[in-house]
Design a protein around this motif. Structure first.
Motif, PDB file in Angstrom:
ATOM      1  N   ALA A  74      54.092  34.993  36.582  1.00 29.81           N
ATOM      2  CA  ALA A  74      55.166  35.884  37.023  1.00 29.81           C
ATOM      3  C   ALA A  74      54.991  37.285  36.448  1.00 29.81           C
ATOM      4  O   ALA A  74      55.181  38.287  37.144  1.00 29.81           O
ATOM      5  CB  ALA A  74      56.522  35.297  36.620  1.00 29.81           C
ATOM      6  N   SER A  75      54.611  37.370  35.173  1.00 29.29           N
ATOM      7  CA  SER A  75      54.411  38.674  34.535  1.00 29.29           C
ATOM      8  C   SER A  75      53.259  39.431  35.188  1.00 29.29           C
ATOM      9  O   SER A  75      53.371  40.624  35.493  1.00 29.29           O
ATOM     10  CB  SER A  75      54.132  38.485  33.039  1.00 29.29           C
ATOM     11  OG  SER A  75      55.162  37.772  32.419  1.00 29.29           O
ATOM     12  N   ALA A  76      52.134  38.736  35.381  1.00 26.87           N
ATOM     13  CA  ALA A  76      50.971  39.394  35.984  1.00 26.87           C
ATOM     14  C   ALA A  76      51.280  39.861  37.395  1.00 26.87           C
ATOM     15  O   ALA A  76      50.912  40.987  37.786  1.00 26.87           O
ATOM     16  CB  ALA A  76      49.780  38.436  35.986  1.00 26.87           C
ATOM     17  N   LEU A  77      51.962  39.025  38.181  1.00 24.30           N
ATOM     18  CA  LEU A  77      52.273  39.398  39.560  1.00 24.30           C
ATOM     19  C   LEU A  77      53.231  40.578  39.600  1.00 24.30           C
ATOM     20  O   LEU A  77      53.057  41.504  40.416  1.00 24.30           O
ATOM     21  CB  LEU A  77      52.875  38.200  40.302  1.00 24.30           C
ATOM     22  CG  LEU A  77      53.223  38.431  41.781  1.00 24.30           C
ATOM     23  CD1 LEU A  77      51.974  38.822  42.564  1.00 24.30           C
ATOM     24  CD2 LEU A  77      53.848  37.173  42.379  1.00 24.30           C
ATOM     25  N   LEU A 132      53.572  42.986  37.394  1.00 23.78           N
ATOM     26  CA  LEU A 132      52.845  44.203  37.026  1.00 23.78           C
ATOM     27  C   LEU A 132      51.911  44.658  38.150  1.00 23.78           C
ATOM     28  O   LEU A 132      51.771  45.861  38.407  1.00 23.78           O
ATOM     29  CB  LEU A 132      52.051  43.962  35.744  1.00 23.78           C
ATOM     30  CG  LEU A 132      52.884  43.781  34.471  1.00 23.78           C
ATOM     31  CD1 LEU A 132      51.980  43.427  33.298  1.00 23.78           C
ATOM     32  CD2 LEU A 132      53.675  45.045  34.155  1.00 23.78           C
ATOM     33  N   LEU A 133      51.267  43.706  38.827  1.00 20.97           N
ATOM     34  CA  LEU A 133      50.353  44.061  39.910  1.00 20.97           C
ATOM     35  C   LEU A 133      51.098  44.602  41.121  1.00 20.97           C
ATOM     36  O   LEU A 133      50.572  45.464  41.837  1.00 20.97           O
ATOM     37  CB  LEU A 133      49.504  42.853  40.304  1.00 20.97           C
ATOM     38  CG  LEU A 133      48.434  42.434  39.296  1.00 20.97           C
ATOM     39  CD1 LEU A 133      47.729  41.178  39.760  1.00 20.97           C
ATOM     40  CD2 LEU A 133      47.430  43.559  39.072  1.00 20.97           C
ATOM     41  N   LEU A 134      52.300  44.115  41.360  1.00 22.36           N
ATOM     42  CA  LEU A 134      53.079  44.681  42.461  1.00 22.36           C
ATOM     43  C   LEU A 134      53.469  46.119  42.163  1.00 22.36           C
ATOM     44  O   LEU A 134      53.535  46.958  43.074  1.00 22.36           O
ATOM     45  CB  LEU A 134      54.337  43.831  42.703  1.00 22.36           C
ATOM     46  CG  LEU A 134      54.086  42.452  43.332  1.00 22.36           C
ATOM     47  CD1 LEU A 134      55.380  41.655  43.390  1.00 22.36           C
ATOM     48  CD2 LEU A 134      53.499  42.600  44.731  1.00 22.36           C
ATOM     49  N   ASP A 161      46.412  48.794  41.247  1.00 20.54           N
ATOM     50  CA  ASP A 161      45.103  49.211  40.747  1.00 20.54           C
ATOM     51  C   ASP A 161      44.739  48.525  39.439  1.00 20.54           C
ATOM     52  O   ASP A 161      43.560  48.484  39.060  1.00 20.54           O
ATOM     53  CB  ASP A 161      45.070  50.731  40.565  1.00 20.54           C
ATOM     54  CG  ASP A 161      46.159  51.226  39.622  1.00 20.54           C
ATOM     55  OD1 ASP A 161      47.342  50.925  39.884  1.00 20.54           O
ATOM     56  OD2 ASP A 161      45.840  51.916  38.639  1.00 20.54           O
ATOM     57  N   TRP A 162      45.713  47.949  38.742  1.00 16.69           N
ATOM     58  CA  TRP A 162      45.397  47.243  37.497  1.00 16.69           C
ATOM     59  C   TRP A 162      44.624  45.964  37.760  1.00 16.69           C
ATOM     60  O   TRP A 162      44.078  45.377  36.820  1.00 16.69           O
ATOM     61  CB  TRP A 162      46.682  46.937  36.732  1.00 16.69           C
ATOM     62  CG  TRP A 162      47.217  48.141  36.007  1.00 16.69           C
ATOM     63  CD1 TRP A 162      46.630  49.371  35.915  1.00 16.69           C
ATOM     64  CD2 TRP A 162      48.441  48.235  35.276  1.00 16.69           C
ATOM     65  NE1 TRP A 162      47.405  50.236  35.185  1.00 16.69           N
ATOM     66  CE2 TRP A 162      48.530  49.565  34.777  1.00 16.69           C
ATOM     67  CE3 TRP A 162      49.469  47.352  34.997  1.00 16.69           C
ATOM     68  CZ2 TRP A 162      49.608  49.996  34.017  1.00 16.69           C
ATOM     69  CZ3 TRP A 162      50.539  47.791  34.234  1.00 16.69           C
ATOM     70  CH2 TRP A 162      50.610  49.090  33.747  1.00 16.69           C
ATOM     71  N   PRO A 193      51.877  52.595  27.301  1.00 15.37           N
ATOM     72  CA  PRO A 193      52.067  51.626  28.405  1.00 15.37           C
ATOM     73  C   PRO A 193      50.749  51.163  29.016  1.00 15.37           C
ATOM     74  O   PRO A 193      50.485  51.341  30.201  1.00 15.37           O
ATOM     75  CB  PRO A 193      52.914  52.420  29.403  1.00 15.37           C
ATOM     76  CG  PRO A 193      52.502  53.840  29.183  1.00 15.37           C
ATOM     77  CD  PRO A 193      52.212  53.970  27.710  1.00 15.37           C
ATOM     78  N   GLN A 194      49.897  50.554  28.190  1.00 13.64           N
ATOM     79  CA  GLN A 194      48.632  50.019  28.689  1.00 13.64           C
ATOM     80  C   GLN A 194      48.882  48.700  29.415  1.00 13.64           C
ATOM     81  O   GLN A 194      49.864  48.007  29.137  1.00 13.64           O
ATOM     82  CB  GLN A 194      47.669  49.784  27.521  1.00 13.64           C
ATOM     83  CG  GLN A 194      47.460  50.972  26.611  1.00 13.64           C
ATOM     84  CD  GLN A 194      46.760  50.559  25.348  1.00 13.64           C
ATOM     85  OE1 GLN A 194      45.749  49.846  25.366  1.00 13.64           O
ATOM     86  NE2 GLN A 194      47.267  50.980  24.199  1.00 13.64           N
ATOM     87  N   PRO A 195      47.995  48.314  30.328  1.00 15.61           N
ATOM     88  CA  PRO A 195      48.200  47.050  31.059  1.00 15.61           C
ATOM     89  C   PRO A 195      48.362  45.840  30.146  1.00 15.61           C
ATOM     90  O   PRO A 195      49.257  45.025  30.349  1.00 15.61           O
ATOM     91  CB  PRO A 195      46.939  46.945  31.926  1.00 15.61           C
ATOM     92  CG  PRO A 195      46.484  48.350  32.113  1.00 15.61           C
ATOM     93  CD  PRO A 195      46.836  49.057  30.849  1.00 15.61           C
TER      94      PRO A 195
END
Length: 661
Positions: free
Chosen positions: A279-282, A284-286, A290-291, A247-249
């Motif tokens: 949408a995907s990046a947001l 994951l960041l939520l 730290d990513w 499960p890498q970023p």
């Protein structure tokens, strides 16, 4: 009126969504930039409460990964272990036959990980903090308590070992990385560096490309199935990709984008790649703020944005001068290289100069090679007897890839070392790239982009050309880097391998291709002569305890020089441009210099611009130093009581810098 009211409502809704998005991004940034803190019960609190160090402890926990050789001496093998509260990194003298998921009881010396003395130098503390670990344990003994079943880790290990056994450590490592990612499979350091220098690191990192290859095989197989069947088949392929690569970023970003795009297309709507990416990046960041600071995540998102926004417009522009197939092939690596340029400089200080032609040459190899590696991995599990025969054609393709990579990495200035710019310069460069590379912008934005690019380049070059003296101190390590008009020289208090590797990191971060010369003041001969010879055009060091320079001799290049100033001591005068610094690495050097300078006129002594001390001076010696009239006095280490406020000390681990434009 109704239409006007609807327009007003849509305007308010747009502002509302913009405000919500801004608040979410603000929360992500605040969490990401807040330093990680250990939880109550973490082993680091034992160190704080200990009255005597080193602290001998016993810990129990579960290995989060197989032990991995990391280089260095002493305890060169490491593995992360999860404890009942917190995590710690285990350091072994040699990699033991332990596996991910095993439960251990370990005994050893607990310590804090090493902090970085300078922003350009990597250190374990920052790396471990991102993983939730704040201690290291030098393992002296261990006991395996439990070997629970770990089917996924066993599957990864079985695939990787089969490919390494069939194709060898170099090509087998590349094949395994094409399936599992280089974060799971260790690729030999020399080959990994060649991929980085040629601008092809992305080929070894599990990313959207590998997922697209996998889906390109799986989706046609489900073309005749009903919608749920197609979605189930694609979901199974993406789940397998996450299980194998971890499960890498970058992996999760690619899978989430693929899932959203597939869901939109199957629902009959038009896919909007940029919206799906954001949408995907947001999302994951939520989940993991730290990513935001993870280099792999940043490069993955920015490179994908480049392909979504600018690849097609660049292709159309290149069609004016190139054939259609060549324009399409060139646009993808060119867009990715332009967009990721600010990140390359911010994190690494280098630009892979031949990234675009290298990607063009290997593009025909990567897709069949990735498919072949995936097929070999499946055979390794399902039909091992067929693996040697099936490996032959794939190994030939891999051999060609490795030859191309090494050829590009061996070209002059394959990694153009520009140095790591200040963050505000990177921001200017990012705005310049935005103005130049984003299509459909007004002409004034292009002009502004060119102006910002010229300004950022001029400012960075002026900083590189300034006279600068940098001191980096950590434990026994003392590195002095003198820069003059874009060139540099090095004075090191130690000749060990660790000092050499740190000097190389500093050179790359400062934009120094190679030091003009290196002077090693250590009375012991260099530990790794080849490493030091690779750092500088000329290296002077002790071979038998004698001094590398004697009175009457001089080590010099244009604007940079080192001259002994006292007999039978390591006292040196360092000159960079108009600056003159006195280097006193030990107390004997101070005494010898005082005897040598005893008959000189005070005016000659007052011409010094600075003094560096590699030892902690007494009160009497500090009084004597005041008489030198130096503008600066630097001390390696913590400042003693009574240390003048106008003098500077590096601290136990830190750096000092003087710059003259």
């Amino acid at each position: 009126m109704a239409e006007q009211g609807g327009a007003v409502r849509r305007g308010w809704l747009a502002w509302l969504w913009a405000g919500v998005l801004a608040l979410l991004l603000l929360r992500v940034a605040l969490v990401a930039f807040t330093p990680a803190a250990p939880a109550a019960g973490d082993p680091v609190f034992r160190l704080q409460a200990a009255s005597q160090l080193p602290l001998e402890v016993e810990l129990r926990g579960r290995l989060l990964a197989d032990p991995l050789a990391s280089g260095g001496t002493g305890f060169p093998c490491r593995a992360l272990m999860e404890l009942p509260v917190g995590r710690t990194e285990l350091r072994f003298p040699a990699c033991p036959p332990l596996q991910e998921g095993w439960r251990l009881r370990v005994w050893g010396r607990l310590r804090r990980p090493q902090e970085s003395p300078h922003p350009l130098l990597a250190a374990p503390a920052a790396r471990l903090a991102r993983q939730g670990a704040f201690t290291q344990l030098q393992v002296q003994e261990f006991e395996v308590l439990q070997r629970p079943a770990t089917p996924v880790a066993d599957l990864r290990r079985r695939m990787a070992q089969a490919l390494l056994r069939q194709a060898g450590p170099d090509r087998g490592g590349v094949l395994a990385a094409l399936v599992l990612g280089s974060a799971v499979v260790p690729v030999p350091a020399e080959l990994r560096e060649a991929f980085r220098a040629s601008g092809l690191s992305h080929a070894l990192a599990a990313s959207g490309f590998h997922l697209s290859v996998l889906l390109g095989v799986v989706l046609p197989l489900g073309r005749g199935l009903p919608r749920l069947g197609r979605l189930g088949l694609a979901a199974a392929a993406m789940a397998l990709f996450v299980l194998l690569a971890g499960p890498q970023p970058s992996v999760l970003r690619a899978v989430l984008m693929g899932a959203l795009a597939l869901a939109v297309v199957e629902s009959g709507h038009r896919s909007r790649p940029l919206g799906i990416l954001l949408a995907s990046a947001l999302a994951l960041l939520l989940a993991r703020p730290d990513w935001l600071l993870d280099v792999g995540f940043q490069l993955s998102v920015v490179a994908t944005a480049a392909l979504v926004i600018s690849a097609r417009p660049l292709e159309l522009a290149l069609c004016r001068w190139l054939p259609g197939w060549l324009a399409a092939a060139t646009a993808v690596p060119l867009a990715a290289s332009l967009y990721t340029l600010p990140l390359q400089l911010l994190h690494f200080g280098v630009v892979p100069l031949y990234a675009v032609p290298a990607n063009l040459v290997v593009a025909p190899l990567l897709t069949p090679l990735t498919l072949g590696a995936m097929a070999l991995a499946v055979l390794a599990v399902l039909l091992p007897p067929l693996l040697p025969l099936a490996t032959v054609p794939v190994d030939w393709l891999c051999r060609g890839l490795v030859l191309v990579v090494k050829a590009f990495a061996a070209l002059p200035m394959a990694q153009w070392q520009l140095g790591r710019p200040a963050p505000w310069l990177v921001l200017l460069l990012s705005l310049a790239v935005f103005g130049l590379a984003v299509p459909n912008l007004a002409r004034r934005w292009r002009v502004l982009g060119l102006g910002l690019l010229a300004l950022a380049t001029a400012l960075h070059l002026s900083l590189l050309g300034a006279d600068q003296l940098l001191l980096v101190h950590q434990g026994r390590l003392d590195l002095l880097v003198a820069r003059h008009q874009g060139r540099a020289a090095l004075v090191s208090g130690s000749a060990d391998g660790f000092s050499c590797s740190q000097a190389g990191q500093l050179a790359k971060g400062l934009g120094v291709q190679r030091f003009d010369w290196a002077l090693l003041l250590d009375p012991v001969a260099p530990e790794q002569p080849a490493c030091w010879q690779g750092q500088a055009g000329l290296v002077l060091a002790s071979a038998d305890g004698s001094l590398p320079l004697h009175p009457g001799q001089r080590l010099a290049s244009r604007g940079l020089s080192a001259t002994p100033v006292a007999i039978e001591s390591r006292a040196m005068q360092l000159q960079l441009g108009p600056w003159r610094w006195l280097l006193l690495p030990d107390r004997q050097a101070l005494w010898a210099w005082q005897q040598q300078a005893g008959g000189q006129q005070p005016r000659a002594q007052q011409r010094l611009d600075g003094v560096w001390l590699g030892f902690r001076p007494s009160a009497r010696e500090r009084t004597q130093l005041r008489g030198l009239g130096a503008q600066r006095v630097w001390l390696s280490g913590a400042s003693p009581p009574g240390w003048p406020s106008s003098w500077a000390a590096s601290g136990p681990s830190g750096s000092l810098q003087a710059v003259r434009g």
